[in-house]
Design a protein around this motif. Sequence first.
Motif, short mmCIF file in Angstrom:
data_model
loop_
_atom_site.label_atom_id
_atom_site.label_comp_id
_atom_site.label_asym_id
_atom_site.label_seq_id
_atom_site.Cartn_x
_atom_site.Cartn_y
_atom_site.Cartn_z
N ARG A 1 6.82 18.08 -24.82
CA ARG A 1 6.18 18.20 -23.62
C ARG A 1 5.55 19.64 -23.57
O ARG A 1 4.54 19.79 -22.79
N ASP A 2 5.87 20.51 -24.52
CA ASP A 2 5.27 21.60 -24.64
C ASP A 2 4.46 21.76 -26.10
O ASP A 2 3.73 22.97 -26.33
N VAL A 3 4.22 20.73 -26.73
CA VAL A 3 3.52 20.85 -28.01
C VAL A 3 1.96 20.66 -27.81
O VAL A 3 1.64 19.76 -27.15
N VAL A 4 1.06 21.58 -28.37
CA VAL A 4 -0.12 21.41 -28.27
C VAL A 4 -0.56 20.32 -29.31
O VAL A 4 -0.19 20.12 -30.50
N ILE A 5 -1.41 19.42 -28.56
CA ILE A 5 -1.93 18.29 -29.57
C ILE A 5 -3.38 18.33 -29.59
O ILE A 5 -4.05 18.48 -28.84
N ALA B 1 -6.22 15.51 -33.55
CA ALA B 1 -5.44 14.59 -34.12
C ALA B 1 -5.99 13.28 -34.26
O ALA B 1 -6.97 12.78 -33.83
N SER B 2 -5.47 12.54 -35.45
CA SER B 2 -6.15 11.24 -35.57
C SER B 2 -5.10 10.37 -35.39
O SER B 2 -5.11 8.95 -35.02
N ILE B 3 -3.75 10.51 -35.57
CA ILE B 3 -2.72 9.78 -35.47
C ILE B 3 -1.46 10.51 -34.72
O ILE B 3 -1.40 11.82 -34.99
N VAL B 4 -1.13 10.03 -33.60
CA VAL B 4 0.11 10.24 -32.93
C VAL B 4 1.05 9.14 -32.88
O VAL B 4 0.85 8.16 -32.24
N VAL B 5 2.46 9.39 -33.15
CA VAL B 5 3.46 8.45 -33.07
C VAL B 5 4.44 8.80 -32.14
O VAL B 5 5.16 9.95 -32.30
N LEU B 6 4.96 7.93 -31.16
CA LEU B 6 5.95 8.21 -30.37
C LEU B 6 6.91 7.02 -30.65
O LEU B 6 6.67 5.82 -30.12
N ASN B 7 7.61 7.16 -31.85
CA ASN B 7 8.54 5.87 -32.04
C ASN B 7 9.72 5.95 -31.36
O ASN B 7 10.51 6.83 -31.78
N LEU B 8 10.16 5.41 -30.34
CA LEU B 8 11.16 5.18 -29.77
C LEU B 8 11.60 6.52 -28.89
O LEU B 8 12.90 6.98 -29.01
N THR B 9 10.61 7.39 -28.49
CA THR B 9 10.79 8.67 -28.03
C THR B 9 10.61 9.01 -26.35
O THR B 9 11.35 9.35 -25.76
N LEU B 10 9.60 8.03 -26.05
CA LEU B 10 9.10 8.41 -24.84
C LEU B 10 10.01 7.89 -23.68
O LEU B 10 10.17 8.44 -22.60
N GLN B 11 10.84 6.99 -24.15
CA GLN B 11 12.04 6.44 -23.39
C GLN B 11 12.95 7.38 -22.99
O GLN B 11 13.68 7.33 -22.08
N PHE B 12 13.14 8.51 -23.54
CA PHE B 12 14.00 9.72 -23.15
C PHE B 12 13.31 10.75 -22.25
O PHE B 12 13.68 11.87 -22.06
N ILE B 13 11.94 10.55 -22.15
CA ILE B 13 11.13 11.44 -21.11
C ILE B 13 11.27 11.10 -19.76
O ILE B 13 11.06 9.71 -19.43
N PRO B 14 11.47 11.82 -18.77
CA PRO B 14 11.75 11.14 -17.33
C PRO B 14 10.16 10.50 -17.07
O PRO B 14 8.98 10.81 -17.38
N PRO B 15 10.30 9.28 -16.41
CA PRO B 15 9.18 8.36 -16.07
C PRO B 15 8.04 9.15 -15.44
O PRO B 15 7.16 8.98 -15.89
N ALA B 16 8.34 10.29 -14.43
CA ALA B 16 7.66 10.69 -13.80
C ALA B 16 6.63 11.73 -14.58
O ALA B 16 5.51 12.15 -14.44
N GLU B 17 7.08 12.10 -15.83
CA GLU B 17 6.42 13.16 -16.73
C GLU B 17 5.69 12.35 -17.96
O GLU B 17 4.98 13.10 -18.77
N ARG B 18 5.80 10.94 -17.77
CA ARG B 18 5.22 10.36 -18.94
C ARG B 18 3.65 10.34 -18.93
O ARG B 18 3.05 10.33 -19.99
#
Length: 244
Positions: free
Chosen positions: A121-125, A128-145
């Motif tokens: 949540r703190d990383v500057v993007i 970029a041409s490719i961003v991968v969230l492989n099984l990671t978003l599920q660990f972020i609170p839904p309100a912050e997604r």
Amino acid sequence: MSRKKDAIYAGPLSEIVDFRFDERVADVFADMIQRSVPGYSMLISTIGVLAAKYAQADSHCYDLGCSLGAVSLVLRQRIAQPGCDVIAVDNSPAMIERAQELLARDTSANVPVSLACADIRDVVIENASIVVLNLTLQFIPPAERLLLLQRIYDGLRPGGILVLSEKIAFDEPERQQFHDALQQDFKRANGYSELEISQKRTALEKVMIPESLATHRQRLMEAGFPFVDTWFQCFNFASLVAVK
Ligand code: GEK
């Protein structure tokens, strides 16, 4: 990757604490994820196919929630466009330490990979041409997604992609039961006992929050993506690609 056997939930535990990506998990993670996520190898190899097609010259490729770096490795091996690098991020020091060792052992390709121990949540993007969230978003609170997806959208170049793989939930109880039962069968077939399956489920309950495919699709569109499609589903695991 090393395949030390996952036996973390094999014995009866008097108290089941919330799941954490600590040393013990990092040590057996390659085995744990293969035996728990139906289609994991297919997810990794096909992310390589998507990256080979969508990577743009002189751009960054992000592996957010990289764990042991399986996605970073395939990005590095499949991207042929010049001037690309991979930025791999995880907030578990134990994962980053092992990912560093595994990436150092791979000398097959020359796309540089840099690893950062940070909260995604703190990383500057940017650029970029490719961003991968492989099984990671599920660990972020839904309100912050949504905010995270908007930041990813803003940091992508036109024509760039986000790959989002998640454990998914179903609105209809019958479908939920059908897919849950089959994932449990998959875990049993891979040698997990009833006790392991149930203790792990309790540990993950508050930490990992799956949502429906419709919710993911709607949020990706709200974040700005004009094209969103599901390219993979095996039981209660799915992967979407969103093109800017
Ligand atoms: C793979 N992508 O093998 N910031 C950074 N990292 C995080 C955060 C956060 N806020 N929350 C969780 N993580 C990998 C698999 S595993 C999936 C990803 C799973 C990290 C966490 O430390 C863990 O390494 C990873 O996200 C999730 O393709 O275990 O089901």
